[in-house]
Design an enzyme around this catalytic site. Structure first.
Site, PDB file in Angstrom:
ATOM      1  N   ASP A 119       0.901  -2.463   8.777  1.00 42.34           N
ATOM      2  CA  ASP A 119       1.525  -0.950   8.906  1.00 42.34           C
ATOM      3  C   ASP A 119       1.133  -0.200   9.799  1.00 42.34           C
ATOM      4  OD1 ASP A 119      -0.943  -0.420   7.803  1.00 42.34           O
ATOM      5  OD2 ASP A 119      -0.441  -0.007   5.808  1.00 42.34           O
ATOM      6  N   SER A 335       3.499  -9.025  -3.337  1.00 43.93           N
ATOM      7  CA  SER A 335       3.609  -8.957  -1.934  1.00 43.93           C
ATOM      8  C   SER A 335       2.887  -7.527  -1.520  1.00 43.93           C
ATOM      9  CB  SER A 335       4.924  -9.039  -1.617  1.00 43.93           C
ATOM     10  OG  SER A 335       5.809  -8.096  -2.034  1.00 43.93           O
ATOM     11  N   TYR A 336       2.850  -7.304  -0.334  1.00 40.39           N
ATOM     12  CA  TYR A 336       2.227  -5.887   0.314  1.00 40.39           C
ATOM     13  C   TYR A 336       2.978  -4.957  -0.205  1.00 40.39           C
ATOM     14  CZ  TYR A 336       0.361  -2.971   3.866  1.00 40.39           C
ATOM     15  OH  TYR A 336      -0.528  -2.070   4.209  1.00 40.39           O
ATOM     16  N   PRO A 337       2.100  -3.928  -0.798  1.00 43.11           N
ATOM     17  CA  PRO A 337       2.816  -2.912  -1.830  1.00 43.11           C
ATOM     18  C   PRO A 337       3.324  -1.749  -0.971  1.00 43.11           C
ATOM     19  CG  PRO A 337       0.426  -2.809  -2.072  1.00 43.11           C
ATOM     20  CD  PRO A 337       0.525  -3.892  -0.848  1.00 43.11           C
TER      21      PRO A 337
END
Length: 858
Positions: A119, A335-337
């Site tokens: 991100d 998975s990526y939160p």
């Protein structure tokens, strides 16, 4: 053989990724900072055999701050923070020595692969890592690529191997957008916060907040809560009337009918309708309609929806929910939160993800049925271009995760299964009745196929008693007709879930920062969390928002921050210039700041109504050295002393208790000393209120007590009570706590180390002489005759706390019980205890006593 350095964002991630890439063959060792491990193995990289070193950071390596002198609130005009004040990157956590650690591990490496979170914050950390390691890596030939970026969304073998086989480059524009946000938030937030904190805490005593903070995102967030509060306060209930009819047919269950007019606000008109219908004894069926309807399955789960559900359904605050989600991610369960996407990619393995849950006893029947019948195509959502939606990666049990982690994992899994289940189908039957000249309706829903509500039963159609068959023209007996008087109700306070929705709608914060902003307004005592996780503004929060509205509504409205967020997103896309956006935004807020300062009387008028002036707050405690009248101790945060005669306020150490110290006075200014204590198991020291706020000597700083004072003769000073350099930290000195008897102790004046000694001794004093071995000051101890550990009838002994054999068994090292992080910063004196140390230079750490004291360490 060349070396590849690989860096992840957290130690647990580094371990998981190294295990996958090395197929379990990596050897591990601790890094020099003790927080991060290094996992090493050999393998292939870009067609050559290399040695891999996988390690991590612990979040951001660096943080943005003003250079030293601009952190002094008393000497810097807040207006200077918008442009004049230079900023610098400082280590985010100096204790971790992260830059040094990265340089040690990066020295001699040929390539670096960045495994930071995918991100904007992760991209920013990429460049923080590169700034540390590139200068110490091996030099490369012109044009040779050495920096690679791994893109991944989950910690699975497939995703990690795919990321390793398709390495890209870090995104400089996304990193710059984070730099811009950091600089804007720092400069704008600090300028407003410093001004209003100093202004209002200097006038009012019961604000009960140590910081009157302003934030470009935090303040609009508070604004939403206060806006709802104002609607509640200004709401005037109105009476209305509803016509209620109950009908029945034979032995069938009676029906309560809903009036088609719903309600009327005029009692006379309501009475007229009652008169028109109450003479009727029958209700005639005018129509019967049956319609099959569907309740849609949910879209794929993104961060904002997870936070909403965490608060409304699971009763967990947004920040707590996010922390648990991150832990589940690093452990490989989800998975990526952090994602804004609600649409599964076309190549997403839905069946494979579902198959992982086939043996979980909580939902195995539903999963197996879906796998047998063929899963349903998910609803089309929004593709934000960041990460796939949040999904479970492997099966887990309640015993395995426990508590809140299991509850969140269970919801994420049920939500995923629901997205690929079928819609809930039900039959809605509506019967229209006429009673006299008025129309009424009764509705019933019957489930045909539960669909996704089988896995999310709380969203199911409530079970209702089905209608007996009837047709147009059938007649029912009217059992009761009555007029009910009701009142309109005010809205309730915002829930966290509703606030998250408003923040998302207006573009306040990001999916990652929304929990932080909500947590901030709670921590600052601007709102309290009531039952049902509703946010009720405090008096301070209400007055601040009303004050901003009175002076400059744009400071609290979401419009200006939303526009800034759009500009930051354009920086991330490379469409606008970083410097132009920052300069333009700061110029706008600088003008607003000057207008705010000039108009502060408008907010002050509101403060006067809600809070008490300093002179009317607190209890008399100690005497002022200037007028010799009693100063009042104000316990509300931040605790402080106020002299109403001199109109002076003196700040105190926080998060402890303050009491008068034996009516003793400071030899420099004649102020009565006070004693600060963090509790019976913690530290305590006396301080002069004036010296604490106005450092009396050049080698002292504001915020130092008597245990750091370099006065050469004062009996309470470091010069007279200092014993030796701290056994743990670099700059601290162990100082005798002369108030601690009969449970005597000395404590470090920098860190939270305390040493208990000579329990039940009658008196302990610090000698002017020093130990020949370790240079520590000798102590003179008077023991009680009945409890003396000395041989014979001896009651006095002088020796070194660390080296004297008689004292060795009477010394015990502990960590102080503190209610807070250390209450002040600043560098300490390095010349140790004044009187004895000044002649000898830097004090030595007591040799071989670290090991001896460690035996008592708790």
């Amino acid at each position: 053989m060349k070396t590849v350095l690989m860096v992840a964002e957290k130690p647990s991630l580094a371990q998981s990724i190294a295990k996958i890439l090395s197929k379990g063959s990596a050897s591990s060792r601790k890094g020099l900072n003790g927080a991060c491990s290094v996992h090493e193995y050999t393998g292939s990289f870009m067609g050559q055999s290399v040695r891999f070193k996988m390690t991590s950071v612990c979040g951001h390596v660096m943080s943005l701050d003003f250079i030293g002198k601009y952190n002094n609130w008393d000497k810097v005009d807040p207006a200077e923070l918008f442009s004049k004040a230079p900023t610098e990157k400082k280590e985010a956590n100096p204790k971790l020595s992260m830059v040094k650690f990265l340089q040690v591990e990066g020295r001699g490496c040929d390539y670096v692969v960045l495994w930071l979170d995918c991100d904007k914050e992760g991209e920013n950390i990429c460049f923080e890592v590169l700034d540390a390691v590139l200068p110490v890596m091996n030099r490369t030939h012109a044009g040779e690529r050495t920096v690679y970026r791994a893109k991944f969304s989950s910690i699975t073998d497939t995703d990690i191997m795919n990321a390793m086989n398709s390495l890209g480059e870090p995104n400089k524009n996304e990193a710059l957008s984070v730099d811009a946000r950091q600089e804007l938030d720092l400069r704008i937030g600090c300028a407003f916060t410093r001004f209003q904190t100093k202004y209002f805490q200097g006038k009012y005593g019961n604000l009960d907040s140590s910081l009157i903070s302003f934030g470009p995102c935090q303040t609009p967030t508070l604004g939403f809560c206060v806006e709802r509060h104002d609607k509640i306060q200004s709401f005037k209930p109105e009476p209305f009337w509803v016509l209620q009819v109950k009908v029945s047919r034979g032995q069938e269950h009676p029906l309560t009918l809903d009036w088609d007019r719903v309600r009327v606000f005029d009692r006379e008109i309501a009475q007229m309708f009652l008169n028109l219908t109450k003479t009727s004894r029958e209700a005639k069926v005018e129509s019967v309609s049956k319609k099959e309807k569907a309740k849609q399955r949910p879209q794929a789960l993104n961060t904002v929806e997870m936070l909403r559900v965490g608060s409304s359904a699971l009763g967990m605050g947004p920040q707590h929910t996010m922390q648990i989600a991150e832990r589940l991610y690093t452990q490989g369960y989800i998975s990526y939160p952090r994602t804004e996407t609600t649409h599964y990619p076309e190549n997403f393995d839905l069946r494979g993800t579902l198959r992982q849950q086939a043996n979980n006893p909580f939902w195995c029947d539903t999963v197996k049925a879906l796998l047998a019948e063929n899963i349903n195509r998910p609803r089309k959502g929004t593709d934000a271009g960041d990460h796939p939606p949040i999904t479970p990666l492997r099966s887990a049990s309640e015993a395995e995760l426990g508590g809140d982690a299991w509850r969140l994992y269970e919801y994420i899994t049920r939500h995923f299964i629901a997205t690929i289940s079928y819609d809930c189908k039900y039959l809605q039957t509506s019967i229209s009745f006429s009673v006299g000249c008025e129309r009424f309706t009764s509705t019933c829903k019957e489930v045909i196929s539960p669909g996704f509500t089988e896995i999310m039963p709380w969203l199911g159609i409530p079970k209702e008693e089905s209608f007996q068959p009837c047709e147009r023209g059938d007649k029912f007996t009217v059992d009761e007709i009555k007029l009910q008087e009701k009142q309109t109700c005010p809205p309730d306070y915002l829930t966290e879930a509703e606030l998250i929705s408003l923040m998302e709608k207006h573009g306040i914060g990001t999916d990652a920062s929304i929990p932080v902003h909500i947590n901030n307004i709670c921590q600052r005592n601007y709102v309290t969390v009531e039952s049902g996780r509703r946010l009720k503004p405090t008096s301070l929060g209400i007055v601040l928002v009303h004050g901003y509205y009175k002076i400059d509504p744009e400071l609290v409205l979401p419009t200006i921050r939303s526009a800034v967020e759009k500009q930051l997103n354009l920086i991330a896309l490379g469409k606008v210039n970083f410097h132009q956006v920052v300069e333009h935004t700061l110029d706008i807020f600088k003008r607003k700041f000057h207008y705010f300062v000039d108009s502060i009387a408008g907010m002050d008028e509101l403060m006067e109504v809600s809070f008490s002036p300093l002179a009317a707050t607190g209890k008399p405690l100690s005497r002022c050295g200037k007028c010799h009248r009693f100063m009042k101790y104000i316990q509300a945060k931040p605790s402080r002393l106020h002299c109403s005669h001199c109109d002076e306020t003196y700040s105190l150490p926080q998060n402890g208790t303050i009491k008068l110290y034996k009516e003793l006075r400071c030899p420099l200014d004649d102020f009565e000393l006070v004693l600060w204590s963090s509790g019976s198991r913690g530290k305590s020291y006396p301080l002069c209120p004036y010296c604490y706020n106005n450092a009396p000597f050049r080698d002292m700083k504001k915020g130092m007590g008597c245990n750091e004072c370099t006065h050469p003769t004062c009996q309470h000073s470091l010069s007279m009570l200092g014993i030796a350099q701290c056994v743990e930290c670099e700059n601290g000195v162990m100082v005798l706590d002369s108030t601690s008897g009969p449970k005597w102790k000395m404590s470090c004046n920098k860190c939270n180390v305390i040493v208990h000694f000579f329990e039940n001794a009658h008196r302990v004093r610090v000698s002017a002489e020093t130990c020949e071995v370790c240079d520590a000051a000798l102590v003179l101890v008077d023991f009680n005759k009945a409890k003396s550990p000395l041989p014979g009838d001896q009651t006095q002994h002088t020796g070194c706390v660390f080296c004297d054999n008689v004292f060795q068994d009477l010394v015990e090292l502990k960590h102080a019980t503190m209610r807070h992080p250390m209450h002040r910063g600043g560098q300490g004196r390095k010349q140790g205890r004044g009187r004895g140390r000044a002649r000898r230079g830097n004090p030595k750490k007591p040799k071989d006593k670290m090991a001896a004291l460690a035996a008592y360490f708790v």
